[in-house]
Design an enzyme around this catalytic site. Structure first.
Site, PDB file in Angstrom:
ATOM      1  N   CYS A 182      45.603  41.836  44.269  1.00 53.58           N
ATOM      2  CA  CYS A 182      45.048  42.505  43.101  1.00 53.58           C
ATOM      3  C   CYS A 182      44.457  43.868  43.416  1.00 53.58           C
ATOM      4  O   CYS A 182      44.144  44.627  42.498  1.00 53.58           O
ATOM      5  CB  CYS A 182      43.991  41.612  42.467  1.00 53.58           C
ATOM      6  N   HIS A 204      39.527  45.523  37.631  1.00 55.42           N
ATOM      7  CA  HIS A 204      40.532  44.463  37.706  1.00 55.42           C
ATOM      8  C   HIS A 204      40.160  43.316  36.771  1.00 55.42           C
ATOM      9  O   HIS A 204      39.049  42.790  36.811  1.00 55.42           O
ATOM     10  CB  HIS A 204      40.642  43.959  39.144  1.00 55.42           C
ATOM     11  N   ASN A 239      45.256  37.630  33.964  1.00 54.31           N
ATOM     12  CA  ASN A 239      45.173  38.344  35.236  1.00 54.31           C
ATOM     13  C   ASN A 239      46.573  38.800  35.620  1.00 54.31           C
ATOM     14  O   ASN A 239      47.425  37.977  35.956  1.00 54.31           O
ATOM     15  CB  ASN A 239      44.590  37.408  36.312  1.00 54.31           C
TER      16      ASN A 239
END
Length: 330
Positions: free
Chosen positions: A144, A282, A312
């Site tokens: 990520c 994020h 996500n």
């Protein structure tokens, strides 16, 4: 003045402050200032709601919403791959930046779900968009954090006089990386791609500071498929090629490291977090974002959200927010 601070937390923690008003850039160490020329976004057409997921998973809409804040996510169509999303996002970023593909000097693709081990996804993308003379770079093992690592890498490439424009893409098909019956992880992950074109800008504009902090992250891993555990029939049967995560450990790490790296990035930029207008963070989990806002002492609305309707999206995640901010800014 519009400021965007972006941070990530999983296998690494990093932040980048992007500024659009004259300001010293001591926090970067860059000789030539670098800024964002344009952004792009691609979302698969298929929307997968919690209601659809719970038909096949041992979970409930209430559990998903309470634990993650996610109501729906997008899934890549059968027959499509990560590079398809990356190419679409790249085209939009090029169009919005006004930079032709032939003027792109490097293509950086951050993903933990590449099309295949070889050839690289960046190579596939650069040829598809017509950036045939570009340098292809794949960031495949930063998870990520890929978006911020890609911007960091691009900014340094742009210190070379032969580099004028760099395309950075974050693209992940998380739906392909988790087990079909994984009631814990499958609700979290969605598919998307985001892209930015970076180029040299006027002194006092662009990236003004960053901070990185890394540590081993065995709490998020795919065990099989490498030299430690080559893929075999046994590893496939055991689901070792699927993503595994210790949610509690990630929560502790994210809520500790993410606010800290944002604060340090702001300090290096010479600004207070209370003066920052947008935080392109994020989008791992709505609860993590709310906790981050609380620790920073800022209004939750300063952290734009895509996680409720996209989930996500890993390396694409900060770019989904950045694109929304850039598209809707005054």
């Amino acid at each position: 003045m519009h400021v965007t601070a972006s941070g990530t937390a999983h296998s690494s923690h990093s932040g980048t402050a992007l500024l659009e008003a004259p300001r010293p850039g001591e926090g970067t160490g860059l000789t030539h200032p670098v800024g964002i020329m344009g952004t792009g976004l691609y979302l698969p057409e298929r929307v997968v709601s919690n209601t659809e997921l719970v038909r096949t998973l041992d979970t409930t809409d209430e559990w998903i919403t309470t634990r993650t804040g996610i109501q729906e996510r997008r899934y890549l169509a059968e027959g499509q791959v990560t590079s398809d999303m990356a190419i679409a996002a790249a085209h939009q970023a090029l169009e919005r930046s006004g930079v032709p593909a032939c003027a792109i000097d490097a293509v950086i693709v951050a993903t933990f779900t590449p099309d295949q081990p070889l050839p690289g996804t960046a190579l596939t993308v650069m040829h598809a968009i017509g950036a045939r003379s570009a340098l292809p770079l794949d960031l495949t093992q930063v998870g990520c954090a890929g978006a911020v690592h890609g911007i960091f890498t691009a900014a340094h490439l742009l210190q070379n006089q032969h580099f004028r424009n760099v395309l950075v893409i974050g693209a992940d098909a998380g739906s392909r990386a988790v087990g079909p019956a994984d009631r814990t992880l499958r609700p979290f992950l969605g598919d998307a791609a985001g892209a930015v074109v970076l180029g040299r800008t006027e002194p006092g504009y662009g990236i003004v500071a960053w901070h990185t902090d890394t540590e081993p992250a065995p709490d998020v891993q795919i065990r099989a498929g490498g030299t430690r555990m080559p893929t075999t029939g046994a590893t496939v049967a055991a689901g070792e090629h699927y993503l595994k995560m210790d949610g509690k450990a990630v929560w502790r790490m994210a809520t500790d490291k993410l606010p800290a790296t944002i604060l340090e990035t702001a300090r290096r930029a010479g600004t207070e977090v209370t003066d920052i207008e947008h935080f392109a963070v994020h989008q791992a989990n709505l609860n993590i974002l709310r906790e981050t806002a609380r620790v920073l002492g800022i209004e939750p609305g300063r952290i734009p959200l895509t996680v409720p309707f996209l989930g996500n999206t890993a390396a694409a995640s900060p770019f989904t927010v950045l694109h929304e901010v850039m598209e809707n800014r005054v």
